[in-house]
Design a protein around this motif. Structure first.
Motif, short mmCIF file in Angstrom:
data_model
loop_
_atom_site.label_atom_id
_atom_site.label_comp_id
_atom_site.label_asym_id
_atom_site.label_seq_id
_atom_site.Cartn_x
_atom_site.Cartn_y
_atom_site.Cartn_z
N MET A 106 0.85 -1.20 0.00
CA MET A 106 0.00 0.00 0.00
C MET A 106 0.87 1.24 0.00
SD MET A 106 -1.48 0.11 3.87
CE MET A 106 -0.79 -1.16 4.91
N PRO A 107 0.31 2.36 -0.43
CA PRO A 107 1.07 3.61 -0.43
C PRO A 107 1.46 4.02 1.00
CG PRO A 107 -1.04 3.87 -1.59
CD PRO A 107 -1.04 2.51 -0.98
N ASP A 108 2.54 4.77 1.11
CA ASP A 108 3.03 5.21 2.41
C ASP A 108 1.98 6.03 3.15
OD1 ASP A 108 5.43 3.95 2.02
OD2 ASP A 108 6.48 5.77 1.36
N SER A 109 1.24 6.87 2.42
CA SER A 109 0.23 7.71 3.09
C SER A 109 -0.83 6.86 3.78
CB SER A 109 -0.43 8.65 2.08
OG SER A 109 -1.05 7.89 1.04
N LEU A 110 -1.24 5.76 3.15
CA LEU A 110 -2.23 4.87 3.75
C LEU A 110 -1.62 4.13 4.94
CD1 LEU A 110 -5.00 3.56 3.84
CD2 LEU A 110 -4.23 1.95 2.07
N ALA A 111 -0.39 3.66 4.77
CA ALA A 111 0.28 2.94 5.86
C ALA A 111 0.43 3.86 7.08
CB ALA A 111 1.65 2.44 5.40
N ASP A 112 0.80 5.12 6.85
CA ASP A 112 0.93 6.08 7.95
C ASP A 112 -0.42 6.30 8.64
OD1 ASP A 112 3.60 6.36 7.33
OD2 ASP A 112 3.33 8.25 6.23
N ALA A 113 -1.49 6.44 7.85
CA ALA A 113 -2.82 6.67 8.41
C ALA A 113 -3.28 5.46 9.23
CB ALA A 113 -3.82 6.97 7.29
N VAL A 114 -2.98 4.27 8.76
CA VAL A 114 -3.36 3.05 9.49
C VAL A 114 -2.59 2.96 10.80
CG1 VAL A 114 -3.25 0.52 9.42
CG2 VAL A 114 -4.11 1.77 7.44
N ARG A 115 -1.29 3.24 10.75
CA ARG A 115 -0.49 3.22 11.99
C ARG A 115 -1.00 4.25 12.99
NH1 ARG A 115 3.70 1.98 8.39
NH2 ARG A 115 4.29 4.16 8.14
N GLU A 116 -1.38 5.41 12.48
CA GLU A 116 -1.93 6.46 13.36
C GLU A 116 -3.24 5.99 13.99
OE1 GLU A 116 -2.15 9.91 15.51
OE2 GLU A 116 -0.44 9.11 14.40
N ALA A 117 -4.09 5.33 13.21
CA ALA A 117 -5.38 4.82 13.73
C ALA A 117 -5.14 3.79 14.83
CB ALA A 117 -6.21 4.21 12.61
N LYS A 118 -4.06 3.01 14.70
CA LYS A 118 -3.73 2.03 15.73
C LYS A 118 -3.36 2.72 17.05
CE LYS A 118 -1.31 -1.74 14.53
NZ LYS A 118 -2.33 -2.75 14.74
N ARG A 119 -2.77 3.92 16.96
CA ARG A 119 -2.30 4.64 18.15
C ARG A 119 -3.43 5.38 18.87
NH1 ARG A 119 2.55 5.39 15.07
NH2 ARG A 119 1.77 7.24 14.03
N ILE A 120 -4.45 5.80 18.14
CA ILE A 120 -5.50 6.64 18.72
C ILE A 120 -6.39 5.79 19.64
CG2 ILE A 120 -7.55 8.03 18.19
CD1 ILE A 120 -6.15 8.87 15.60
N THR A 121 -6.63 6.31 20.85
CA THR A 121 -7.42 5.55 21.82
C THR A 121 -8.82 6.11 22.02
OG1 THR A 121 -6.45 6.84 23.61
CG2 THR A 121 -5.40 4.74 23.09
N SER A 122 -9.02 7.40 21.76
CA SER A 122 -10.37 7.96 21.97
C SER A 122 -11.31 7.48 20.87
CB SER A 122 -10.33 9.49 21.99
OG SER A 122 -10.16 10.01 20.68
N HIS A 123 -12.55 7.23 21.25
CA HIS A 123 -13.54 6.71 20.30
C HIS A 123 -13.74 7.67 19.12
CE1 HIS A 123 -16.97 4.56 18.76
NE2 HIS A 123 -17.66 5.68 18.77
N GLU A 124 -13.95 8.92 19.41
CA GLU A 124 -14.22 9.91 18.35
C GLU A 124 -12.99 10.11 17.47
OE1 GLU A 124 -16.14 12.64 15.89
OE2 GLU A 124 -16.85 11.05 17.20
#
Length: 192
Positions: A53-71
């Motif tokens: 996958m493109p780096d931008s998508l990989a970065d966004a997925v990794r960021e989603a893994k880090r976020i803990t708040s529901h919203e």
């Protein structure tokens, strides 16, 4: 080409444009991409590195893994879904299928090994074919397991030896493909 000839080539609708997918179909496609994004976020970081996958998508997925708040996570997942619209999902889905053990190649491999096991139980001469493919195989162990599997079947006992034959064939096949013969041997030693 004349203008009249062009009109003959157009569909009967007034617009002259190809038919767009319905709103419902676009929604289904969007939800499928969001589901794919959720599967990506559920992967381990090591698995994620193997997904094309493109780096931008990989970065966004990794960021989603880090976020803990529901919203915050919900908004990040929307962003992942938006990025997914510009990506061919087929290679991503193929890699996820491999992780889930359901790739066509893996299914074919499983079936091939199951047939080999059935052939071995029916005819001990199958050991010769196994020896040609995997000279490192423990033929004495396979002979013993074959006899035990036949007894299990005759006595309606749980198919422990039958399953063990498959595990050994799978390990031999995996060892031939990726050089992990030492790993299979270590696993065998640990289980004994």
């Amino acid at each position: 080409m004349s203008h009249a000839h062009d009109d003959e080539m157009l569909p009967d609708d007034d617009s002259g444009f190809p038919e767009r997918p319905s709103k419902s179909q676009r929604k289904r496609d969007m939800h499928a991409l969001q589901d794919l994004g959720e599967q990506l976020v559920a992967l381990s970081l090591d698995q994620l590195k193997k997904v094309p996958m493109p780096d931008s998508l990989a970065d966004a997925v990794r960021e989603a893994k880090r976020i803990t708040s529901h919203e915050g996570r919900r908004r990040q997942m929307q962003y992942v879904g938006k990025l997914m619209r510009n990506v061919d999902p087929a290679p991503i889905q193929a890699q996820l299928d491999v992780f889930n053990g359901i790739s066509k190649a893996e299914i074919a491999r499983q079936h091939r090994l199951e047939r080999l096991r059935a052939d071995l139980i029916e005819d001990e001469k199958t050991l010769q074919a196994i020896g040609e493919q995997w000279p490192e195989a423990d033929f004495q162990q396979l002979r013993t397991l074959r006899r035990n599997a036949i007894k299990e079947r005759e006595l309606n006992k749980p198919p422990r030896a039958f399953r063990e034959i498959f595990r050994i064939l799978r390990d031999l096949d995996a060892g031939a493909g990726d050089g992990s013969e030492a790993d299979a041997a270590a696993e065998d030693a640990a289980e004994e």
